[in-house]
Design an enzyme around this catalytic site. Sequence first.
Site, PDB file in Angstrom:
ATOM      1  N   LYS A  97       0.814  -1.221   0.000  1.00 35.20           N
ATOM      2  CA  LYS A  97       0.000   0.000   0.000  1.00 35.20           C
ATOM      3  C   LYS A  97       0.848   1.272   0.000  1.00 35.20           C
ATOM      4  O   LYS A  97       0.357   2.338  -0.360  1.00 35.20           O
ATOM      5  CB  LYS A  97      -0.910  -0.003   1.246  1.00 35.20           C
ATOM      6  CG  LYS A  97      -2.000   1.056   1.238  1.00 35.20           C
ATOM      7  CD  LYS A  97      -2.952   0.880   2.405  1.00 35.20           C
ATOM      8  CE  LYS A  97      -3.960   2.005   2.493  1.00 35.20           C
ATOM      9  NZ  LYS A  97      -4.946   1.949   1.389  1.00 35.20           N
ATOM     10  N   HIS A 161       4.820 -12.454   4.503  1.00 41.05           N
ATOM     11  CA  HIS A 161       4.762 -11.763   3.212  1.00 41.05           C
ATOM     12  C   HIS A 161       6.139 -11.716   2.570  1.00 41.05           C
ATOM     13  O   HIS A 161       7.127 -11.409   3.223  1.00 41.05           O
ATOM     14  CB  HIS A 161       4.201 -10.340   3.373  1.00 41.05           C
ATOM     15  CG  HIS A 161       4.959  -9.496   4.355  1.00 41.05           C
ATOM     16  ND1 HIS A 161       4.863  -9.667   5.718  1.00 41.05           N
ATOM     17  CD2 HIS A 161       5.850  -8.485   4.177  1.00 41.05           C
ATOM     18  CE1 HIS A 161       5.653  -8.802   6.329  1.00 41.05           C
ATOM     19  NE2 HIS A 161       6.264  -8.069   5.417  1.00 41.05           N
ATOM     20  N   SER A 272      15.913  -5.919   3.696  1.00 39.53           N
ATOM     21  CA  SER A 272      16.630  -6.644   2.634  1.00 39.53           C
ATOM     22  C   SER A 272      17.119  -5.737   1.509  1.00 39.53           C
ATOM     23  O   SER A 272      18.150  -6.007   0.880  1.00 39.53           O
ATOM     24  CB  SER A 272      15.707  -7.687   1.998  1.00 39.53           C
ATOM     25  OG  SER A 272      15.226  -8.585   2.948  1.00 39.53           O
TER      26      SER A 272
HETATM   27  P1  AMP Z   1       7.833  -5.317   6.153  1.00 39.68           P
HETATM   28  O1  AMP Z   1       8.116  -3.926   6.680  1.00 39.68           O
HETATM   29  O2  AMP Z   1       8.976  -5.960   5.504  1.00 39.68           O
HETATM   30  O3  AMP Z   1       7.194  -6.182   7.193  1.00 39.68           O
HETATM   31  O4  AMP Z   1       6.788  -5.135   5.012  1.00 39.68           O
HETATM   32  C1  AMP Z   1       5.446  -4.817   5.268  1.00 39.68           C
HETATM   33  C2  AMP Z   1       4.982  -3.910   4.177  1.00 39.68           C
HETATM   34  O5  AMP Z   1       3.555  -3.855   4.205  1.00 39.68           O
HETATM   35  C3  AMP Z   1       5.484  -2.486   4.322  1.00 39.68           C
HETATM   36  O6  AMP Z   1       6.378  -2.221   3.266  1.00 39.68           O
HETATM   37  C4  AMP Z   1       4.239  -1.621   4.220  1.00 39.68           C
HETATM   38  O7  AMP Z   1       4.416  -0.591   3.286  1.00 39.68           O
HETATM   39  C5  AMP Z   1       3.166  -2.586   3.748  1.00 39.68           C
HETATM   40  N1  AMP Z   1       1.825  -2.330   4.286  1.00 39.68           N
HETATM   41  C6  AMP Z   1       1.487  -1.830   5.503  1.00 39.68           C
HETATM   42  N2  AMP Z   1       0.128  -1.756   5.631  1.00 39.68           N
HETATM   43  C7  AMP Z   1      -0.399  -2.257   4.479  1.00 39.68           C
HETATM   44  C8  AMP Z   1      -1.723  -2.453   3.987  1.00 39.68           C
HETATM   45  N3  AMP Z   1      -2.807  -2.100   4.693  1.00 39.68           N
HETATM   46  N4  AMP Z   1      -1.873  -3.013   2.771  1.00 39.68           N
HETATM   47  C9  AMP Z   1      -0.804  -3.343   2.022  1.00 39.68           C
HETATM   48  N5  AMP Z   1       0.471  -3.153   2.419  1.00 39.68           N
HETATM   49  C10 AMP Z   1       0.680  -2.611   3.628  1.00 39.68           C
END
Ligand code: AMP
Length: 317
Positions: A97, A161, A272
């Site tokens: 997002k 993810h 990463s």
């Molecule tokens: P990480 O920081 O590696 O855990 O990646 C999580 C990612 O999810 C981050 O890069 C955020 O930008 C993304 N994120 C946070 N909230 C949402 C959401 N509601 N929908 C989609 N992506 C999101």
Amino acid sequence: MLLIKLPDDFCSDLYSKYETAMDAKNLVFNGEFATHNRLEREIDGKAYEFELTLLKSLQQRPEVGNVNDNPFAKPEPELTVLPSFGSKDEFRIVFNKFPVVPGHFMLITKDFKPQTTPLSPNELVATISILKKLKESDLGKKWFAFYNSGPESGASQPHKHIQFMTLPDGFAPFADNLANGSDAFIPNQMREPLQDKHLPFAHYVARLPDNSDEITEELLAMTYLSLLQRTLTVLKENESSQISYNFCATTKYMMLIPRSSGKYEDIMGINSCGFMGLFLCKNDELFDMVKENGPENILKSIGFPNTSERPSADYHY
Ligand code: AMP
Ligand code: AMP
């Protein structure tokens, strides 16, 4: 056939859904005001490149998610690229997002699985299938996948993810050059993964076969496991109280990096992407600091010292 088939129009559909989500403001694109700066570094007599992205307006992203307030439990339909994917339909593909790079998306598990769990054979196969599809259909761009696992990996969401992002045009991460000079990795105890001895931090790279027919689920799982063993050994030897590492992959290689800290000196979060040579700097001070201190020294400080000089006996986990 090992690789999982994606729709023929996956790539064009990805970009058109991205545009639609942008127009409807379902995505918060942060890259508009970013400035990109290529940094050439000579390290131990060899040339390396890094890309420093200065982005002062990075905003609106939740710093840390939790299981109860989990954005991946029911992703927004407008952010969904594929509602179902995987050999058991166990995944979804959704946009990040808060992208800084257009098209940034993620493979997420439908059911909650912790981000601290190792990548399963299914997850590895799904990741490589997506990378292969992008390589064959998005000809102008080079994509990579990454997985931030553990409390010091730079991850912010606890629901599993794996992310997919494009590299800057004309940019070659150090792992590309390392993999280019190597044959495909054969995962067994006798063979050491690649590690560039000129770089100060520990990193473990395995070249994948060029021919898709040679990529089996077992090869991917065993390769990942070999890299994970080295990573766990480093963490154990350094008496790390937690298991954190970064995983990066392209169609050509996999790389794992053990992590000692999620943040550099408590001032700059690095995930990463940093080990692909990409640094996101949220203000001028951080931008100047990365140039001054040297990206490779920062990566050493949030990782562990390079281990390529040690004998390749079966020291690992
Ligand atoms: P990480 O920081 O590696 O855990 O990646 C999580 C990612 O999810 C981050 O890069 C955020 O930008 C993304 N994120 C946070 N909230 C949402 C959401 N509601 N929908 C989609 N992506 C999101
Ligand atoms: P963060 O640094 O965790 O706040 O990341 C903000 C957003 O940019 C997330 O969507 C990340 O996945 C993504 N991101 C992290 N590092 C980089 C980078 N070096 N270049 C581009 N995007 C990045």
